[in-house]
Structure formats: C-alpha cells, structure tokens
Design a protein around this motif. Structure first.
Motif, PDB file in Angstrom:
ATOM      1  N   ARG A  27     -37.374 -69.550   4.376  1.00 45.66           N
ATOM      2  CA  ARG A  27     -37.756 -68.156   4.123  1.00 45.66           C
ATOM      3  C   ARG A  27     -39.178 -68.057   3.595  1.00 45.66           C
ATOM      4  O   ARG A  27     -39.913 -67.144   3.953  1.00 45.66           O
ATOM      5  N   LEU A  28     -39.539 -68.998   2.734  1.00 49.43           N
ATOM      6  CA  LEU A  28     -40.905 -68.979   2.195  1.00 49.43           C
ATOM      7  C   LEU A  28     -41.910 -69.200   3.319  1.00 49.43           C
ATOM      8  O   LEU A  28     -42.930 -68.516   3.409  1.00 49.43           O
ATOM      9  N   ASP A  29     -41.612 -70.182   4.173  1.00 55.66           N
ATOM     10  CA  ASP A  29     -42.530 -70.457   5.286  1.00 55.66           C
ATOM     11  C   ASP A  29     -42.669 -69.246   6.196  1.00 55.66           C
ATOM     12  O   ASP A  29     -43.762 -68.931   6.661  1.00 55.66           O
ATOM     13  N   GLU A  30     -41.546 -68.572   6.432  1.00 52.91           N
ATOM     14  CA  GLU A  30     -41.590 -67.359   7.255  1.00 52.91           C
ATOM     15  C   GLU A  30     -42.484 -66.305   6.613  1.00 52.91           C
ATOM     16  O   GLU A  30     -43.353 -65.723   7.265  1.00 52.91           O
ATOM     17  N   ALA A  31     -42.251 -66.082   5.322  1.00 56.87           N
ATOM     18  CA  ALA A  31     -43.024 -65.058   4.608  1.00 56.87           C
ATOM     19  C   ALA A  31     -44.511 -65.394   4.645  1.00 56.87           C
ATOM     20  O   ALA A  31     -45.356 -64.513   4.824  1.00 56.87           O
ATOM     21  N   LEU A  32     -44.827 -66.700   4.498  1.00 63.33           N
ATOM     22  CA  LEU A  32     -46.230 -67.108   4.529  1.00 63.33           C
ATOM     23  C   LEU A  32     -46.814 -66.915   5.924  1.00 63.33           C
ATOM     24  O   LEU A  32     -47.955 -66.466   6.084  1.00 63.33           O
ATOM     25  N   LYS A  46     -47.790 -57.734   2.313  1.00 58.02           N
ATOM     26  CA  LYS A  46     -46.944 -58.907   2.569  1.00 58.02           C
ATOM     27  C   LYS A  46     -46.789 -59.782   1.327  1.00 58.02           C
ATOM     28  O   LYS A  46     -45.978 -60.697   1.309  1.00 58.02           O
ATOM     29  N   VAL A  47     -47.619 -59.520   0.322  1.00 62.18           N
ATOM     30  CA  VAL A  47     -47.603 -60.391  -0.865  1.00 62.18           C
ATOM     31  C   VAL A  47     -46.270 -60.362  -1.610  1.00 62.18           C
ATOM     32  O   VAL A  47     -45.749 -61.418  -1.961  1.00 62.18           O
ATOM     33  N   PRO A  48     -45.688 -59.167  -1.837  1.00 62.94           N
ATOM     34  CA  PRO A  48     -44.455 -59.163  -2.637  1.00 62.94           C
ATOM     35  C   PRO A  48     -43.361 -60.069  -2.070  1.00 62.94           C
ATOM     36  O   PRO A  48     -42.682 -60.761  -2.823  1.00 62.94           O
ATOM     37  N   ARG A  49     -43.227 -60.082  -0.754  1.00 63.87           N
ATOM     38  CA  ARG A  49     -42.188 -60.931  -0.170  1.00 63.87           C
ATOM     39  C   ARG A  49     -42.482 -62.405  -0.429  1.00 63.87           C
ATOM     40  O   ARG A  49     -41.584 -63.185  -0.757  1.00 63.87           O
ATOM     41  N   VAL A  50     -43.754 -62.791  -0.305  1.00 65.91           N
ATOM     42  CA  VAL A  50     -44.120 -64.184  -0.580  1.00 65.91           C
ATOM     43  C   VAL A  50     -43.822 -64.518  -2.040  1.00 65.91           C
ATOM     44  O   VAL A  50     -43.198 -65.539  -2.342  1.00 65.91           O
ATOM     45  N   ASP A  52     -41.807 -63.070  -4.205  1.00 66.85           N
ATOM     46  CA  ASP A  52     -40.396 -63.051  -4.561  1.00 66.85           C
ATOM     47  C   ASP A  52     -39.688 -64.299  -4.033  1.00 66.85           C
ATOM     48  O   ASP A  52     -38.872 -64.906  -4.714  1.00 66.85           O
ATOM     49  N   THR A  53     -40.024 -64.682  -2.799  1.00 65.73           N
ATOM     50  CA  THR A  53     -39.407 -65.882  -2.234  1.00 65.73           C
ATOM     51  C   THR A  53     -39.853 -67.122  -3.002  1.00 65.73           C
ATOM     52  O   THR A  53     -39.043 -67.999  -3.312  1.00 65.73           O
ATOM     53  N   ALA A  54     -41.135 -67.164  -3.334  1.00 65.91           N
ATOM     54  CA  ALA A  54     -41.644 -68.322  -4.098  1.00 65.91           C
ATOM     55  C   ALA A  54     -40.950 -68.417  -5.447  1.00 65.91           C
ATOM     56  O   ALA A  54     -40.635 -69.504  -5.919  1.00 65.91           O
ATOM     57  N   ARG A  55     -40.700 -67.267  -6.052  1.00 72.03           N
ATOM     58  CA  ARG A  55     -39.988 -67.273  -7.337  1.00 72.03           C
ATOM     59  C   ARG A  55     -38.632 -67.933  -7.192  1.00 72.03           C
ATOM     60  O   ARG A  55     -38.238 -68.777  -7.992  1.00 72.03           O
ATOM     61  N   ARG A  56     -37.925 -67.555  -6.127  1.00 74.15           N
ATOM     62  CA  ARG A  56     -36.586 -68.128  -5.953  1.00 74.15           C
ATOM     63  C   ARG A  56     -36.660 -69.613  -5.658  1.00 74.15           C
ATOM     64  O   ARG A  56     -35.808 -70.391  -6.098  1.00 74.15           O
ATOM     65  N   VAL A  57     -37.705 -70.027  -4.929  1.00 74.94           N
ATOM     66  CA  VAL A  57     -37.875 -71.459  -4.659  1.00 74.94           C
ATOM     67  C   VAL A  57     -38.115 -72.208  -5.967  1.00 74.94           C
ATOM     68  O   VAL A  57     -37.502 -73.232  -6.237  1.00 74.94           O
ATOM     69  N   MET A  58     -38.979 -71.652  -6.807  1.00 72.27           N
ATOM     70  CA  MET A  58     -39.350 -72.376  -8.031  1.00 72.27           C
ATOM     71  C   MET A  58     -38.217 -72.432  -9.046  1.00 72.27           C
ATOM     72  O   MET A  58     -38.275 -73.203  -9.994  1.00 72.27           O
ATOM     73  N   LEU A  59     -37.198 -71.622  -8.843  1.00 69.47           N
ATOM     74  CA  LEU A  59     -36.030 -71.700  -9.729  1.00 69.47           C
ATOM     75  C   LEU A  59     -35.144 -72.896  -9.381  1.00 69.47           C
ATOM     76  O   LEU A  59     -34.284 -73.280 -10.149  1.00 69.47           O
ATOM     77  N   GLN A  60     -35.359 -73.454  -8.183  1.00 74.16           N
ATOM     78  CA  GLN A  60     -34.511 -74.571  -7.747  1.00 74.16           C
ATOM     79  C   GLN A  60     -35.111 -75.906  -8.195  1.00 74.16           C
ATOM     80  O   GLN A  60     -36.319 -76.017  -8.356  1.00 74.16           O
ATOM     81  N   ILE A  74     -50.547 -71.406   1.182  1.00 72.72           N
ATOM     82  CA  ILE A  74     -50.490 -70.240   0.294  1.00 72.72           C
ATOM     83  C   ILE A  74     -51.895 -69.666   0.101  1.00 72.72           C
ATOM     84  O   ILE A  74     -52.127 -68.479   0.191  1.00 72.72           O
ATOM     85  N   GLU A  75     -52.829 -70.565  -0.129  1.00 75.88           N
ATOM     86  CA  GLU A  75     -54.225 -70.147  -0.293  1.00 75.88           C
ATOM     87  C   GLU A  75     -54.722 -69.474   0.995  1.00 75.88           C
ATOM     88  O   GLU A  75     -55.317 -68.396   0.966  1.00 75.88           O
ATOM     89  N   GLN A  76     -54.459 -70.121   2.138  1.00 73.90           N
ATOM     90  CA  GLN A  76     -54.959 -69.616   3.419  1.00 73.90           C
ATOM     91  C   GLN A  76     -54.344 -68.264   3.776  1.00 73.90           C
ATOM     92  O   GLN A  76     -54.997 -67.418   4.367  1.00 73.90           O
ATOM     93  N   ALA A  77     -53.079 -68.099   3.421  1.00 75.19           N
ATOM     94  CA  ALA A  77     -52.416 -66.841   3.772  1.00 75.19           C
ATOM     95  C   ALA A  77     -53.074 -65.668   3.054  1.00 75.19           C
ATOM     96  O   ALA A  77     -52.979 -64.532   3.495  1.00 75.19           O
ATOM     97  N   GLY A  78     -53.770 -65.964   1.944  1.00 81.61           N
ATOM     98  CA  GLY A  78     -54.489 -64.894   1.252  1.00 81.61           C
ATOM     99  C   GLY A  78     -53.714 -64.329   0.065  1.00 81.61           C
ATOM    100  O   GLY A  78     -53.959 -63.204  -0.345  1.00 81.61           O
ATOM    101  N   VAL A  79     -52.783 -65.126  -0.482  1.00 79.41           N
ATOM    102  CA  VAL A  79     -51.983 -64.640  -1.609  1.00 79.41           C
ATOM    103  C   VAL A  79     -52.872 -64.282  -2.803  1.00 79.41           C
ATOM    104  O   VAL A  79     -52.629 -63.318  -3.515  1.00 79.41           O
TER     105      VAL A  79
END
Lengths: 683, 407
Positions: A27-32, A46-50, A52-60, A74-79
């Motif tokens: 999901r993170l890759d998709e969002a990125l 598009k940032v909020p989806r990235v 939010d997904t990153a948050r859920r990833v970092m909880l794991q 992440i940098e390239q996507a322009g976050v």
C-alpha cells in the motif's frame, strides 16, 4: 497447553506480523507511485495517503527499516516538497523533540520520515543533493541524544493522552536509528539515562538490559575510538555480564557451573559478595548470579545471605524462614528470571515475612495451579524459556521487594498499578490473595458498599486493549482490577460530585481516608474553594500544621498533570507516601507515581525529582508547595483531623500562583479573575 | 504529458482537481472553465484556464461557446450537475447539434427525465411533482392508500428529491406528515417517488458512437454511506439484463457520446426500476475506486468518450474487460460523526488493523459541535477499503456504520 503449542502461537504471531507488514508495504508503494506520477500541482493532495500509510508501516516491527529502504522514493515523490523538510541542511535537531511529541499524526510522521531519510543518507544508501552523509550522521546523533528517553520508557501521561497509539512511532523510530547508526555516538547520554532510570528501581528492566547489551556490543567492537566517553559503562555492563572474579570474561553459563563446582568456601564467598555488590549498586541481576544462588543451598545459609547482600534484618528473616526461601529460590530463580534474586533480597530486608499470613500465602503461591488463560498470557508476553508459574513467582518476589517499582506500561490504568503498589507496601498478603484469585480462578471479586462486583461479569475497563507491556503480576491482575474499578465508577453514576470519593476507599483499602476534598467543581470544571482546599491539605499532611504527625498509611491522591509548558494534560492517580524535611531542610512531599518514569517536568519550574533529595528507591518528590499546586484530590481521616491550618497567606499565595500559572489558568471561576473562553470538561 | 494536436481539445466545465490532474497526464489538449476564484491557482500551476461563472443559462451563454470555439475546443465535458446544461448548450454550438441542449435539460430535471424514461418503455416507480407541502402530504397518503394500508398502520416511506441536485443532496425520506413540516421552502419544487424495496445500485457507462464501451455496476451497501466496485457476484449475475436496460436508456435519451451515471432498483422479483440518470461523473469517488481495481484512469476514459476525434481502435483498446480484469473489490465508506460533540479524529483500531483497509481522507474536526443531519447530508470524509472477497468487504463496510471515528 503444551510447549509445542506455545511455540506455534509465537511462530504464527510472527508470521502474521510479517504478512501484515508486507501488505502495508504494498500500500505504501502504491501511495508513493500515485504521488510520484501526479503533476506538481496535484501532489499536495496525495501526501495524506502517503503519510497515513507510512504511519501504519512504522507501527509494525521492521517498519522503520522498510521505510528507510524507500527513503529515496519518498524524497523523489515530493513528500517533503514545499516544507522545511525539503531543505534538511537547515533543520534544527531540538525541534525534532517537539514534532515527535505532537498530537498531530502528520507532523510526527513527516518528522519520522525525514529522520529515516537522513539515516539513509548517512549510510550512503542514497545521495542527497543538499546534505552529505557526514552532515546527516551528525544531525542524527544530536537528534538521538536529545530523545534518548524514547529508547527506554513507554509513553508518559502527556504522550498517552495526546498521541495514543501514535506514541509508538517515535519509539520504533529511535530504536531503529540507534541500532543503525550505533550507540557509541550517544554513549555518555545513554549511560546517564540508564543510571537515572535504575535509580528508580523499576521492576521491569528489559529495555535497560537491552540498552546495556547494546553498549556492551559497541565496546566489544574494537574499531571504535571511545576517547573519553563511556565512563560509567563498566559498572552497568559488568553487573549483567561479569560482576565477579570468576565471571569477568563472560564465560558462559555452562563453563561457570563447572567453575562453581570446583570452588572452595573462600572462593564462593568472594563470588557471593561480588554478586551482591553489583546487584545492590545497579538494581540489575546477572544470570550468573541466579546460577550461583541455585548452587548455594547445598552449601550454607551464611553464604546465601552473603550472596543476597542481606543486612542483619534480612539475614534474620532468611534464617527464620529458610525452608520457604529455599523453595522460592528453587522455583523462581533461574538465569532467565534473574531479577527474582533482587526481589527476594529486598523482600527479606523488608521483614514482611514476619507478618503472619505472608509466609503461608507464599507457600500457596508456590503450589498455585494457573488457569489456562493465565498461562497463555504469560507465555505470550514472556516466552516459554521458563515455566509460566516460575515467571509469575519472579514477578511476585519483585513486587513484594520493590513495591514502588510497579509501572503501568503504556496503558491508562494508573489506578490499578497504584493499587498493586499500595498493597505490596501496606497489605502484602492481600496482594498475594489477589494474585491467587486472578491467576488461578481468572476472576476477582471485590465489594462496593456491600454489593459484590465480579471482574468476570463487569463490562469493559478503562483500557480498551489488553495490556501486554507489564510485569508478570500486573499482566494477570490489572485487567481484573481495571474492570472492577470501572464498574465501581459506573455504580456512582448520577451521584453528585467526584466518584473517587467513594471508589478510592472501597477499591484500595480501609486505610484510604473517608474524608475527601477536591478543588475542582465537577459540573463546571472550574476551580472551587482552592484556598480552603489547601488549608485542609496542610492541616492533614504538613507536619508543621498537623501536630508533627508523620503520614501513617500510603494515601491515594489525584494530580492534575501538566506538561513542560505547564499546560493541563489530564488527571492522574498517585500515592502520597511521606511528607518530611529533605536533607537540605525543606519540607518535601514524597510520592509514588505509577508512571514508568517519575522524573518529569511539569512546567513553571515544577520538576519532579527521583534522586538526590532523600528519596527512597522509586519515590518521586517535590517541595511541599509545588506538590500542593498540582494536587486536586486528597483523602483524610475525618476523625483525626484538626482545624484548617493557619498557613500564612504568603505561602498560600505562592501555591495558588503555581496553580493559576498552570492547569488552573483556564479554570478560574467567574468573578475571581477573568475566565478564559471555553470551560474544560471534567474527566 | 505531451499533447497530441491530432487528437481532440476538451474543455472541462467546473473545478475538480482530480479531473485536472488526469487531463494534465493525458495526451489531449484541455482547458479548465471555472469561476474566477480558480484563476490564481491555475496561473500559479500553468493550468490552461478560462474564467466563467456558471449561473442559470442566460443570453451570455453563447459568449463562452464562442470563446471556446475560437480556441479550437472540440467538446465540453461537464464535471458537476450544475454544469450539465452548460455543456449541452456549448456542445450544441461546438458540434452544431441543437438537440444536445434539449438532451441536457432532460438530464437536469428529474421529473422530465422520468417521463422521458417512461415514454421509452422503461419501468419507473410512482412519481409526481410537488410544489408545496400539501402536495407531499397528499402523495404520501395516496401512495399508502394504494398499498391498502389502514389508518394507524405504519406508512411506507416516500422519497423527496430536489429537481436539480446531485446525488444525495436534498434527498429526504418522508414517513409521516410531521416530517413534511421540516422541509425548507427552497427545496420546492421537487420530485416525489414511492419507495421501492429492493437492491439499489448505480451504473457508470462510457458511451462513444452510441455504443456502451465500458459498463460498471456499483453496489450500494447503505445508501449515502458506502459503495463498492465491481458489484458482488450476486448482483453481477444481473449484468446482461442491466446492460440491456442501459442500452434502452441510451436509445431513449438519444445519447451518442459521453458518460452516464444512472441509478436503478432490482426488486425481489428481478424487475428493474429506473431511478434517475446523471450526465456527469458520480460522487463518492467511484472513479477512484475503479482506478484502484481496474488500473485505468476513469477521467481519461471520460475525455476519450467525449472527444469526437477518438478512434474506434483507441477506445476499444483503452478499457479492460469488465469484472474479469478487476483485481479484487474496492469500496469506500463515508464517515458521519455519530456524537453531538467531538474533539478529535480517532480511527478505530479494528478498522485500521483490518487487512482490507487502505487509506482515508478524514481530517481533524473543524468544529466541536456536530450539526444535525437533515437530508442525507454531506459526509466528513471517506475511508477506502480493498480486498479479495465481496462478502467480507460488504460486512466490513456495513460494520463501519456502528463505529465512532470522531470522539
């Protein structure tokens, strides 16, 4: 349940966690990818989806590593585009503290992403046009040093109230950062922090042990130039891995057993005193120490007392109850449950075995059959290296020895943790009774105003999730207590005033005073008769105003917790233990805070101390005036109670000043001073 | 993306960031026609733009058509309900086909629309126009008389929809005469319909050269709350009948190109009832859901289906195979705060931990007191889910209604 079932449970859980992480990463890759494809003007959407997904990833588990591996994407996507994080060379390390403690998820996450990106830069996983790998490395070591406590403690009251689950993100981040860039860069701060934590003698020392192991690993690798740093690390590392002559080079358990077998009494005595010194110095117990203790009963009780580092009181107690102590050692002390040694030693020192019901209650504990549910919870949390009953017994010894070392973990269950600690202090056989009910019957029944309340029949407690980050006793007992506590609260619904008035004495014990004072009007949330409240508090507790009567029983009290900017965070349960002069002659209140780390900055100069002012292990302390300024509920015995104290107006005004500058700022009753907008709701 | 001068030049009527983003990344030239508040943003980001304030059609309408014609625009695409008649007017000028305006007017008036459908032999429920509250009470009574209800029996509800509003806006369910008093004056005139017990669903159909090029069935779990695509196998089993219904609709409304979004009911005896049809993209982000399961950009599809220069090969090559090519099911849930006073956004752990949960568009609450919902109202944001099994997804979407997202 058999051992192999337990192993399956653990393996399944690990597998599930890995699958969950993989699914989230997709999901993170998709969002990125979506964000990378979007034209510049559409990227902000598009940032909020990235995030939010990153948050859920970092909880794991492993989530931070996975995010770091995607740093370039992440940098390239322009976050970071269009924000301060786009120019990492201007970022200020100290601001990371504020960002990572924010209640705003997006702010926490983007700061964490930025940190992980710089980690990738520092490791030369990708080249950043604006920052060299050395710069990134330097920046991260500063950030790490500034946030060290995140490596040790679960979230405190402030973070729990404001961040909830989110508070785990910065913790996972710092663990990964520290492991990747190495602890050697922050070693001095790390060592100070470990000593500060250990001075409070917590029951749970897993994180501290983990950190010490990291330090040992750092020292073990020869290619690091330590320079002048690392002072004080020796004692910590050796207390776990080589506290004595015969263990100095960390020989391994098997080899040490061989050495023990061939030692004469003098050598054994030398070893025993080495272990005892290390243990009482640090509060940490080496697995070798546990091994030696198991070896000794075959020798003599004199050596046993030496090995536990007992004073005359403890030795007497050991000799009176030698059979019980031997049985406890046999059941509870293993290299995997080494902390049991410290719990046992301090329990003997407290002399509580002389209270008639305690020894028989411990005999019951030794033979206590555990319910399947209890076994399962213990195994899930602590693994199956030792039988769950031994694990529980270790926990019992530690709680009986270190009543002020009980921590609530990352759970809103301060009342239950406080009750356990209070019983361990004041009514140890009652605590053992609770443990027996919870562990054997999976049910606790308490009474509220004559009606029985069963933990099994009561609906949910304060905690919404089953806590897992607790010591063995709390792990089994807290869920029951929490439900009963909540049920008592429910039975007070509709009564006028604050329910603690009735719940606290019924829940904690007869010694909680039936007299009750609160300085907040429950209906409006505004301050109510503050001066009167303070005069009564002085009259009941301040030795200069209560006829120099020291506090007899630990008393439950309620605190308005404030953050380092003195802003109100929430209501919190503590135990008032002592009020007395400190070594420099100032009146101080000493109290127990079920929070895991009592050293907290409550703002406006009110900094809670845990050592250096006459505190016992595990006590927190504040000058009496400052303590009074954060108090909002206390109990007293209405029969042993004098007139409101003739406290000087000057002193009261100082206390009231502290109140008005902190949690009381928005609670001034109309008419007294200008009230701010918005009445906070009482909780 | 590089624009191909041999392909069409489209005008997007109304401001939609998603549509602009799609147009930017497509090979057609485009221009955004939107109110002047969009001007600064468009200039900042180099988005081709013509200012226009869409009010009721008036005698200046020719002006915008002429401006676009002079720019070389081939066709105008309506993005919102309010721009549908503008597209009709502009396209009748651009494409030299005066019938297009009439067709658009039909789409804008729910009552005319139903009559036209009825004339085309499409089944519709009982409906009537209401000009005031008395009309509503009369209709409620008549419908329930027809159903042989006695005085005191609970009424079957009727539905009230503003003539020209999109989707659930202004959609009310009326059960008792008391509820009629709560209808504000500005909602009249409106359309009243009898309630149909059945399975409600929507269709998205892209049409080019009078033929359906892609037909999606969107299944509603709870009207106004949740929808998912493609439909469950049970509903998809009606696809042949649904397709022939849509063909009938296309013929009746004389639609040659573009995109339609009709709503239907299937009753328990497998009979299809036409609800309404819109000539614009659907709300509730169905386009987004389609992209998540099929991978094609539904706005690109929209542009293709409107562009008169689109070739047969291009459009047949563009679309995936309906249902077969879908990767799982994607659904979304519109969150309404359930409490009267809220202080923060807190996504329930069980939702967040569900393997189907993808992402959300919820933002922290802007106000503490929640205004009472009157009609179906507007949700506070969407939650997106995706997974392999339609039943699981359906249950999951339904379950969200019982959870608090704002506490």
């Amino acid at each position: 349940m058999t051992d192999s079932d337990d192993a399956d449970v653990t393996r399944d859980a690990a597998e599930q966690a890995a699958q969950k992480l993989d699914a989230l990463l997709v999901r993170l890759d998709e969002a990125l990818a979506v964000m990378a494809r979007a034209p510049a003007f559409a990227k902000p959407g598009k940032v909020p989806r990235v995030l939010d997904t990153a948050r859920r990833v970092m909880l794991q588990d492993g989530g931070c590593a996975a995010v770091a591996a995607r740093a370039e994407a992440i940098e390239q996507a322009g976050v970071f585009a269009g924000s301060d994080w786009a120019t990492p060379q201007i970022l200020i390390p100290s601001l990371s503290r504020i960002a990572l403690r924010s209640a705003e998820a997006d702010l926490v996450v983007i700061e964490a992403l930025s940190e992980l990106r710089l980690l990738a830069v520092s490791q030369a996983w990708f080249l950043h046009p604006l920052m060299s790998s050395e710069q990134a490395h330097h920046y991260l070591t500063q950030v790490l040093a500034l946030n060290l406590e995140m490596l040790f403690s679960p979230p405190g009251e402030a973070e729990r109230a404001q961040q909830g689950r989110l508070a785990q993100v910065p913790r996972n981040l710092f663990r990964y950062l520290a492991e990747t860039i190495g602890y050697e860069h922050v070693i001095d701060q790390l060592i100070d922090e470990i000593w500060r934590i250990q001075q409070q003698r917590p029951i749970q020392v897993d994180m501290v042990k983990h950190m010490i192991t990291q330090i040992a690993v750092c020292r073990g690798s020869g290619d690091i130039n330590w320079g002048g740093s690392g002072q004080g690390a020796d004692r910590l590392v050796s207390s776990l891995y080589g506290p004595t002559q015969a263990t100095r080079e960390d020989p391994g358990l098997e080899e040490y057993q061989r050495r023990l077998d061939s030692m004469d009494v003098t050598a054994l005595q030398y070893e025993a005193s080495g272990f005892a010194r290390a243990m009482h110095d640090t509060g940490l117990v080496s697995p070798y120490h546990a091994m030696m203790l198991r070896h000794l009963p075959e020798q003599s009780d004199h050596l046993l007392a030496e090995c536990l580092g007992l004073s005359a009181t403890g030795r007497d107690c050991l000799l009176c109850y030698r059979e019980l102590v031997h049985a406890l050692i046999d059941a509870a002390v293993h290299p995997d449950t080494a902390q049991a040694v410290y719990g046992l030693a301090l329990m003997l020192e407290r002399g509580i075995l002389y209270q008639a019901p305690v020894a028989p209650a411990l005999w019951r504990q030794l033979r206590l059959p555990l319910s399947a549910a209890a076994e399962q919870r213990l195994v899930r949390t602590f693994g199956d290296a030792v039988p769950p009953a031994s694990r529980l017994l270790e926990g019992v010894l530690c709680m009986m020895g270190l009543p002020l070392g009980v921590g609530q973990g990352n759970n809103p269950t301060c009342q239950s943790a406080r009750a356990l600690s209070m019983w361990a202090c004041n009514d140890p056989d009652y605590l053992l009774q609770m443990v027996a009910w919870a562990a054997r019957d999976d049910e606790i029944i308490m009474h509220f105003e004559g009606q029985s309340i069963s933990s099994r029949e009561s609906a949910g407690g304060v905690a919404t999730e089953v806590p897992v980050d607790l010591d063995p006793v709390s792990l089994l007992v807290v869920p029951h207590l929490d439900r009963i506590y909540a049920e008592m609260g429910r039975r007070c619904l509709g009564r006028e005033g604050d329910p603690h008035r009735w719940v606290n004495p019924e829940f904690h014990g007869w010694w909680s005073g039936r007299g009750f004072r609160i300085n907040v009007d429950v209906a409006t949330g505004l301050l109510h008769e503050l001066e009167d409240f303070l005069r009564h508090f002085y009259a009941a507790y301040h030795p200069y105003y209560n006829g120099n009567q020291p506090l007899i029983h630990p008393q439950p009290a309620g605190i308005a917790v404030t953050d380092s900017a003195a802003r109100f965070i929430g209501w919190h349960a503590i135990t008032l233990l002592r009020v007395t002069l400190d070594p420099s002659g100032n009146m101080r209140a000493y109290f127990y805070n079920p929070n895991n780390d009592s050293g907290q900055d409550w703002g406006d100069g009110v900094v809670v101390k845990t050592a250096g002012n006459g505190e016992h292990f595990g006590e927190a302390s504040l000058p009496f005036e400052q303590f009074a300024s954060r108090l909002y509920i206390f109990h007293y015995d209405p029969l042993e109670y004098g007139e409101p104290a003739q406290v000087s107006q000057e002193e009261l005004d100082r206390v009231i000043g502290y109140v008005h500058r902190s949690w009381g700022a928005t609670r001034l009753p109309a008419g007294a001073l200008q009230a701010e907008d918005g009445v906070p709701t009482p909780q | 993306m590089k624009k191909d001068p041999n392909k069409g030049f489209v005008a997007l009527l109304g401001w939609s960031l998603n549509a602009v983003e799609a147009a930017e990344s497509f090979d057609r030239r485009y221009v955004v026609v939107a109110p002047d508040w969009a001007e600064e943003y468009c200039q900042q980001h180099d988005i081709p733009y013509v200012p226009w304030n869409f009010e009721r059609l008036n005698d200046r309408s020719m002006e915008i058509a002429q401006t676009l014609k002079d720019m070389g625009v081939d066709v105008a695409i309506p993005l919102f309900e309010e721009t549908v008649e503008w597209a009709g007017a502009i396209n009748s000028a651009l494409l030299n086909n005066p019938r297009l305006l009439g067709q658009a007017m039909l789409m804008r008036d729910k009552s005319l629309m139903k009559r036209r459908a009825q004339l085309g032999g499409i089944r519709v429920g009982i409906f009537e126009e209401a000009h005031d509250r008395d009309d509503v009470i009369r209709f409620l009574k008549r419908v329930n008389q027809t159903l042989l209800k006695l005085d005191g029996d609970p009424n079957d509800p009727i539905h009230l929809k503003a003539f020209d509003k999109a989707g659930c806006l202004g959609h009310r369910v009326i059960r008792t005469p008391d509820e009629v008093d709560a209808i504000p004056d500005e909602e009249f005139p409106s359309l009243m319909e009898s309630h149909l017990d059945g399975w409600e669903f929507a269709v998205e159909a892209w049409i080019h050269d009078g033929k359906i090029r892609f037909l999606n069935i969107s299944e509603y779990v709870s009207l106004g709350y949740s929808v998912f695509v493609p439909a469950s196998p049970e509903l998809e089993s009606y696809r042949p009948q649904i397709r022939s219904q849509i063909e009938k609709l296309v013929k009746t409304f004389d639609i040659e190109f573009g995109f339609i979004h009709p709503e239907y009911f299937v009753t328990s005896d497998s009979e299809m009832y036409f609800g309404e049809v819109a000539y614009r993209p659907p709300g509730f982000k169905v386009f987004e859901l389609l992209e998540r399961v099929y991978g094609f950009n539904a706005y690109h599809a929209l542009i293709l289906s409107f562009d008169p220069k689109t070739t047969e090969e291009e459009i047949t090559g563009f679309f995936p195979k309906e249902v077969e090519d879908a990767d799982g099911y994607a659904g979304c849930f519109g969150v309404y705060p359930r409490r009267r006073v809220v202080s923060r956004l807190e996504i329930p752990a069980e939702t967040e931990d569900h393997p189907y949960f993808e992402s959300h568009e919820l933002t922290p609450p802007q106000q503490e007191t929640v205004t009472k919902r009157t009609a179906f109202g507007t949700h506070w944001g969407l939650m997106y889910f995706r997974g392999e099994d339609s039943d699981t997804l359906k249950t999951l979407l339904k379950h969200q209604e019982d959870l608090d997202f704002y506490v």
